[in-house]
Motif scaffolding. Structure first.
Motif, PDB file in Angstrom:
ATOM      1  N   LYS A  77       4.335   8.118  -6.153  1.00  0.00           N
ATOM      2  CA  LYS A  77       3.521   9.210  -6.683  1.00  0.00           C
ATOM      3  C   LYS A  77       3.978  10.543  -6.086  1.00  0.00           C
ATOM      4  N   ASN A  78       4.293  10.537  -4.799  1.00  0.00           N
ATOM      5  CA  ASN A  78       4.754  11.758  -4.147  1.00  0.00           C
ATOM      6  C   ASN A  78       6.089  12.226  -4.700  1.00  0.00           C
ATOM      7  N   ASN A  79       6.954  11.312  -5.092  1.00  0.00           N
ATOM      8  CA  ASN A  79       8.241  11.691  -5.689  1.00  0.00           C
ATOM      9  C   ASN A  79       8.029  12.415  -7.017  1.00  0.00           C
ATOM     10  N   PRO A 135       3.577   2.440  -3.620  1.00  0.00           N
ATOM     11  CA  PRO A 135       3.052   3.222  -4.751  1.00  0.00           C
ATOM     12  C   PRO A 135       2.717   4.670  -4.377  1.00  0.00           C
ATOM     13  N   ASN A 136       2.238   4.893  -3.156  1.00  0.00           N
ATOM     14  CA  ASN A 136       1.945   6.261  -2.729  1.00  0.00           C
ATOM     15  C   ASN A 136       3.212   7.097  -2.632  1.00  0.00           C
ATOM     16  N   MET A 137       4.294   6.494  -2.173  1.00  0.00           N
ATOM     17  CA  MET A 137       5.553   7.237  -2.081  1.00  0.00           C
ATOM     18  C   MET A 137       6.102   7.562  -3.464  1.00  0.00           C
ATOM     19  N   ILE A 159       0.832  -1.205   0.000  1.00  0.00           N
ATOM     20  CA  ILE A 159       0.000   0.000   0.000  1.00  0.00           C
ATOM     21  C   ILE A 159       0.867   1.255   0.000  1.00  0.00           C
ATOM     22  N   ALA A 160       1.954   1.244   0.763  1.00  0.00           N
ATOM     23  CA  ALA A 160       2.749   2.452   0.976  1.00  0.00           C
ATOM     24  C   ALA A 160       3.670   2.797  -0.191  1.00  0.00           C
TER      25      ALA A 160
END
Length: 100
Positions: free
Chosen positions: A32-34, A28-30, A25-26
Motif C-alpha cells: 500500500k505504501n508503494n 500488504p502494508n508495504m 501483516i507487514a
C-alpha cells in the motif's frame, strides 16, 4: 549426550509461525505504501513540469509551448514521464495548473 543444548522442533516451529504471521501483516502494508509513494512521485513530476513550463515561457515569450517534448529537447527537464512510466501530456500539466 544429555547435556547438549539446542532448540526442539516445537520451538523452531513456533518461531517460524510467529515470523510468518508478522510477514502476513507487514507485506500488504508495504505494498500500500508503494502505491502511495508512486502517486506522490507523479504529483511531484507534474509540479516540476509546471514550473519548467513557466520557465520556458519566461525565456521564450514569442514561442508558445505546444508539446512537452520541447522541454526535453531544450534541456529544461530530463524526462516527462512519471515514476510508474506513464508519459505526461501538456494537457495533464496545464489542467492541473488551472485547477489550483
Amino acid at each position: 549426550m544429555n547435556n547438549e543444548k539446542g532448540f526442539t522442533l516445537i520451538e523452531m516451529l513456533v518461531v517460524l509461525m510467529i515470523i510468518s504471521v508478522l510477514l502476513l501483516i507487514a507485506v500488504p502494508n508495504m505494498m500500500k505504501n508503494n502505491d502511495v509513494a508512486a502517486s506522490k512521485g507523479c504529483e511531484a513530476t507534474v509540479k516540476l513540469l509546471q514550473s519548467q513550463v513557466h520557465a520556458y515561457n519566461l525565456e521564450n515569450p514569442k514561442e508558445p509551448l505546444t508539446k512537452l517534448n520541447t522541454l526535453v529537447e531544450k534541456g529544461f527537464v530530463d524526462s516527462i514521464a512519471c515514476a510508474d512510466g506513464n508519459e505526461l501530456t501538456l494537457e495533464d500539466v496545464t489542467n492541473q495548473t488551472s485547477s489550483e
